[in-house]
Structure formats: C-alpha cells, structure tokens
Design an enzyme around this catalytic site. Structure first.
Site, PDB file in Angstrom:
ATOM      1  N   ASP A 123     -19.300 -33.945 -32.188  1.00 12.39           N
ATOM      2  CA  ASP A 123     -19.528 -32.596 -32.695  1.00 12.39           C
ATOM      3  C   ASP A 123     -18.198 -31.863 -32.821  1.00 12.39           C
ATOM      4  O   ASP A 123     -17.285 -32.069 -32.024  1.00 12.39           O
ATOM      5  CB  ASP A 123     -20.446 -31.823 -31.749  1.00 12.39           C
ATOM      6  CG  ASP A 123     -19.828 -31.640 -30.371  1.00 12.39           C
ATOM      7  OD1 ASP A 123     -19.236 -30.569 -30.106  1.00 12.39           O
ATOM      8  OD2 ASP A 123     -19.913 -32.578 -29.551  1.00 12.39           O
ATOM      9  N   SER A 124     -18.089 -31.009 -33.832  1.00  9.51           N
ATOM     10  CA  SER A 124     -16.930 -30.149 -34.039  1.00  9.51           C
ATOM     11  C   SER A 124     -15.650 -30.982 -34.097  1.00  9.51           C
ATOM     12  O   SER A 124     -15.534 -31.854 -34.957  1.00  9.51           O
ATOM     13  CB  SER A 124     -16.875 -29.079 -32.947  1.00  9.51           C
ATOM     14  OG  SER A 124     -16.040 -28.016 -33.320  1.00  9.51           O
TER      15      SER A 124
END
Length: 308
Positions: free
Chosen positions: A163-164
C-alpha cells in the site's frame, strides 16, 4: 529561564513523522511492536526471520494455523506503506491487517521490514525489498532456511502486494523482475493499493525529495512509470490496482493503469475503486463495510485460479 535552543523542524509527514535540522527524527507511527504468536484469535500463526544480519533486514511470516502437513498455499510478499519514512510489519496496524488477510485468503505472507529514510535514503528501501525477494526465491526448490516456506509455499502462485509507498515498491520489484532473474522464481501477480507515484503535470512533491535527494525529478522512473523502459516487460502476468475516491493519489493510480495498458505489456490489468473513502482507509478502519469488501477482493485476486 530556560536557555535550551528550540530545534528547527525541517520536514513533517502528517502526524506520523518529524525531522529536525540537527538530524534527529521522531516517528509517531509504526514503532510499537506486536510479538509474533501461534494460534491467534484469527487462527493465524506468525514468526520473525532475520534475512540479513549485516543490514538488519527482516520479515514477519504469517501462516494459517490450520494448515495441514504437505498442504501448499499461495505465497504473498507484502511491502508496508508509510512514505518510506514510517511503518513496520511488527506494528499493530500491519500485523493485524496481515493476520486478517491471511485468514481471509488462506495464504502464506512474508511481510518485509525494509530500512527507512532519512537514515537510509532511497534506493535502500528498494535494495532491501529486492534482497527479501531473493531470499524468498531461495526456497523455490524447498532448500531455503525457513521451514514454513519450504513445506507450504506454492511457488507457482507467488504474489506481491503493498500500500502507498509499499505499492510503489511492488511496482519497482516487478519491473526489476522483468529484466533480472530470481533464481527461477516467477511472480504471478502484483497488487498495488493506493500507490504512491509522481504526477506528470507537476514537479515531484516534498516527500519524494526528502527520501530521495538525488532524484532526477518527475522523470525518475521509480515514481513515474511512464518514463520507465521496464514497464512493457513487467515480471508478472497480472496486476490489480486499487484506488479510493477521496485519495489524493487516486489520479496517479488511474494514470498508471492507463499507462500500463498502453505500454505493450502482455499481462492482465484490473482496477478497483472504493467510493467515498480516503487513502489507506482499510488499515485504520479495517472493520468497516468497505474495508471488508476490499479485503475480500484482495483475497479473490490471490485465489482466482485455485479452482482450476
């Protein structure tokens, strides 16, 4: 009268991180460590493994506690987010989410603890992440140092996810895997959740400049896949891109999807958008309805061929 000089703040990342001119840093997220455990409430066991004693590179490995002798499950290598500045597989947020994901998807997960900036500027996070993949690949012929992977990982079903900033790492790992050998290991799929990329219509942001001071700017292929010659040869066969409607990174995810589809890469790309939600909402509110839906979508991505 207090004569102690006030420290000068040179960089802040929301409420999570602060750096001072004298070199001191403060992290307010990801520093608490949850111990590994066997037979948790989610019927998932976990343990830690030191991959490289010299660098301190390590990982937390998760496996369903109900796994049977000889049973093989898909293997996920996960890279946490946190702007390359904060986060850890051992902190409650990521430990709990990996536990839920392993329980839902019935998979094995290796969650990587790469080194963080600014103590270790980019490309250290990428180098650690690649070293972790190479370590996983050592188990390909059941000859690695970790028994759970030797005994139970299905190396025909290897996935990467993050994620991210972790999604950015996933992209860079599959890009590298397309041009470098991983001891015969093949990556089936990659999942990029709310991924941090640069924007083609502006200069790079302060986050990237802080963690990668030697960047070439918006043309840096590590944050702008449109400038990456490796894009058309990604080392996986399918990609899932997840975006959130209210995430400031949403447009970058959509652009990546469009760019990948036009690149000549011959794999399958899917995109999922969660309406009405912010960046990585599923990590901070994992029990909400939309987070549960996203969790099930990820689990489906890792298991879509299991019936074949």
């Amino acid at each position: 009268m207090d004569s102690t000089p006030t420290e000068v703040v040179v960089f802040e990342f929301g409420p999570y991180f602060r750096a001072y001119k004298n070199g001191r840093v403060e992290r307010f997220f990801g520093t608490d460590k949850v111990p590994s455990s066997n037979n948790s409430d989610h019927a998932v066991s976990s343990k830690d493994f030191l991959i490289d004693q010299e660098t301190g590179l390590s990982a937390r490995i998760f496996i369903p506690s109900t796994i049977k002798s000889g049973q093989k499950l898909p293997l996920l290598v996960y890279y946490h987010g946190g702007a390359f500045l904060v986060g850890s597989p051992f902190c409650p947020t990521y430990h709990n989410y990996m536990t839920s994901l392993v329980a839902e998807a019935n998979i094995i997960t290796v969650s990587v603890d790469y080194r963080l900036a600014p103590e270790h500027h980019i490309p250290i996070a990428y180098e650690d992440s690649w070293a972790a993949l190479q370590w996983v690949a050592k188990h390909h012929n059941n000859e690695g140092p970790e028994g759970w992977l030797n005994d139970h990982a299905d190396f025909q079903r290897v996935f990467l996810a993050g994620d991210s900033a972790g999604g950015n790492i996933v992209y860079n790992m599959v890009a590298r895997a397309g041009i470098e050998d991983l001891a015969g290991l093949k990556i089936l799929g990659a999942c990029l959740v709310h991924t941090y990329f640069g924007r083609k219509d502006c200069e790079v942001d302060n986050y990237w400049l802080f963690v990668c001071p030697n960047t070439s700017g918006i043309n840096d292929p590590r944050i702008n896949p449109a400038m990456d010659s490796r894009l058309s040869t990604l080392g996986c066969t399918r990609v899932l891109i997840c975006v959130a409607e209210k995430d400031v990174l949403k447009e970058r995810g959509l652009l990546f999807c469009e760019t990948l589809r036009k690149s000549g890469w011959d794999g399958e790309v899917q995109i999922v958008e969660t309406e009405g939600e912010e960046h990585v909402f599923h990590l901070f509110n994992p029990d909400c309805e939309k987070a549960v839906i996203l969790l099930k979508r990820l689990a489906s991505f890792f298991n879509q061929d299991m019936a074949n």
